[in-house]
Motif scaffolding. Sequence first.
Motif, PDB file in Angstrom:
ATOM      1  N   UNK A 254     -12.704  -5.954  13.576  1.00  0.00           N
ATOM      2  CA  UNK A 254     -11.847  -7.114  13.822  1.00  0.00           C
ATOM      3  C   UNK A 254     -12.023  -7.683  15.224  1.00  0.00           C
ATOM      4  N   UNK A 255     -12.019  -6.802  16.228  1.00  0.00           N
ATOM      5  CA  UNK A 255     -12.067  -7.273  17.597  1.00  0.00           C
ATOM      6  C   UNK A 255     -13.441  -7.694  18.064  1.00  0.00           C
ATOM      7  N   UNK A 256     -14.480  -6.974  17.621  1.00  0.00           N
ATOM      8  CA  UNK A 256     -15.836  -7.268  18.080  1.00  0.00           C
ATOM      9  C   UNK A 256     -16.666  -8.041  17.063  1.00  0.00           C
ATOM     10  N   UNK A 257     -16.350  -7.879  15.781  1.00  0.00           N
ATOM     11  CA  UNK A 257     -17.126  -8.553  14.740  1.00  0.00           C
ATOM     12  C   UNK A 257     -16.332  -9.635  14.014  1.00  0.00           C
ATOM     13  N   UNK A 258     -15.145  -9.948  14.514  1.00  0.00           N
ATOM     14  CA  UNK A 258     -14.356 -11.094  14.022  1.00  0.00           C
ATOM     15  C   UNK A 258     -14.148 -11.073  12.513  1.00  0.00           C
ATOM     16  N   UNK A 259     -13.772  -9.915  11.985  1.00  0.00           N
ATOM     17  CA  UNK A 259     -13.606  -9.782  10.540  1.00  0.00           C
ATOM     18  C   UNK A 259     -12.614 -10.793   9.979  1.00  0.00           C
ATOM     19  N   UNK A 260     -11.501 -11.004  10.672  1.00  0.00           N
ATOM     20  CA  UNK A 260     -10.476 -11.910  10.141  1.00  0.00           C
ATOM     21  C   UNK A 260     -10.735 -13.370  10.497  1.00  0.00           C
ATOM     22  N   UNK A 261     -11.811 -13.640  11.215  1.00  0.00           N
ATOM     23  CA  UNK A 261     -12.201 -15.017  11.499  1.00  0.00           C
ATOM     24  C   UNK A 261     -13.492 -15.360  10.759  1.00  0.00           C
ATOM     25  N   UNK A 262     -13.623 -14.825   9.553  1.00  0.00           N
ATOM     26  CA  UNK A 262     -14.859 -14.972   8.789  1.00  0.00           C
ATOM     27  C   UNK A 262     -15.152 -16.415   8.409  1.00  0.00           C
ATOM     28  N   UNK A 263     -14.134 -17.226   8.175  1.00  0.00           N
ATOM     29  CA  UNK A 263     -14.351 -18.637   7.866  1.00  0.00           C
ATOM     30  C   UNK A 263     -14.758 -18.932   6.438  1.00  0.00           C
ATOM     31  N   UNK A 264     -14.776 -17.920   5.558  1.00  0.00           N
ATOM     32  CA  UNK A 264     -15.151 -18.148   4.164  1.00  0.00           C
ATOM     33  C   UNK A 264     -14.090 -18.907   3.408  1.00  0.00           C
ATOM     34  N   UNK A 265     -14.510 -19.798   2.536  1.00  0.00           N
ATOM     35  CA  UNK A 265     -13.568 -20.632   1.773  1.00  0.00           C
ATOM     36  C   UNK A 265     -13.673 -20.428   0.274  1.00  0.00           C
ATOM     37  N   UNK A 266     -14.611 -19.624  -0.170  1.00  0.00           N
ATOM     38  CA  UNK A 266     -14.782 -19.325  -1.585  1.00  0.00           C
ATOM     39  C   UNK A 266     -14.998 -17.818  -1.728  1.00  0.00           C
ATOM     40  N   UNK A 267     -14.795 -17.271  -2.927  1.00  0.00           N
ATOM     41  CA  UNK A 267     -15.026 -15.829  -3.088  1.00  0.00           C
ATOM     42  C   UNK A 267     -16.422 -15.391  -2.651  1.00  0.00           C
TER      43      UNK A 267
END
Length: 304
Positions: A254-267
């Motif tokens: 989460x902090x280094x690889x931005x897991x929650x800022x993935x930006x995906x909009x489709x499955x």
Amino acid sequence: MKTNLDTLATALYARIDDELKASPGLAPWRPKVGIAPTLSDAELVTLAVMSALLGYTSERRWLRRVDRDFRGMFPYVPQPSGYGKRLRAASSLLTSTIRILARDTSLWTDDVWVVDSTPVGCGCSRETAKRSDLAGWAEYGYCASHSRYFWGLRLHLVCTLGGLPVLFALTGAKADERETLRDMLDTAPDVAASHPGQTIIGDKNYYGHDFEHDLTERHLHLLRPARKGEPERPGAHLFKPLQQTIESINQTLKGQLDLERHGGKSPAGVTARVLSRVLALTAAIWLNDKTGQPIKRSLTAYDH
């Protein structure tokens, strides 16, 4: 040997290219007749890993950076739409590469695994939850570790104590962690079969007589804290420090690889972007292990 992003990119590209030559079936499907892609599948995956390590959450911004600074490594830079489409189609290759690299480390034979899940937020507004293409898969859930509700998915991870991903799954926020662990083991029966007598350490959510009996039938030994009303269970002194270990692994994602800022909009988009981050972590551990680095999960050499 000095480790840096160029070294990792070169080693990863060479390994994926060799695997694709040895097993062409790993590559995403494409028609036999047609124009061959200018950007190879090995280059595509390498670009995705570099993007995750450098903290890019926008494909457009990332490809502009590649065009400016990495032309020597990638002579052809695709357009954002083509890059995203191909990356979404390459999820199976990303998954296979994670397993290939993980098996090629000394951490793969560790006799203790930790299991947990972490939120992967996909939206922050009610309107998003109603209109998003993820609606129906993403759902509202609660994260006890951070005392917050969220709308999105959960990434379930089985890792070694060194942080190496062994099994993983992406589910709705309310999915039962026990059933998800069973599904992960069923999907990769060879992994459990190659680790007889393995110890799995989880939190209080991994409970139940039938569940523990099922793990025992798989020759796996579960350690977890006692729930309210239960007598103290074996290994209680280990749980607090090991809980910090899995939280630290989640924080790396989460902090280094931005897991929650993935930006995906489709499955497909969320799946590809989350897999890219799991692969980035696995690739860093793989190279650190090969080069004898003291801290296998360190990303410091690759994030700039």
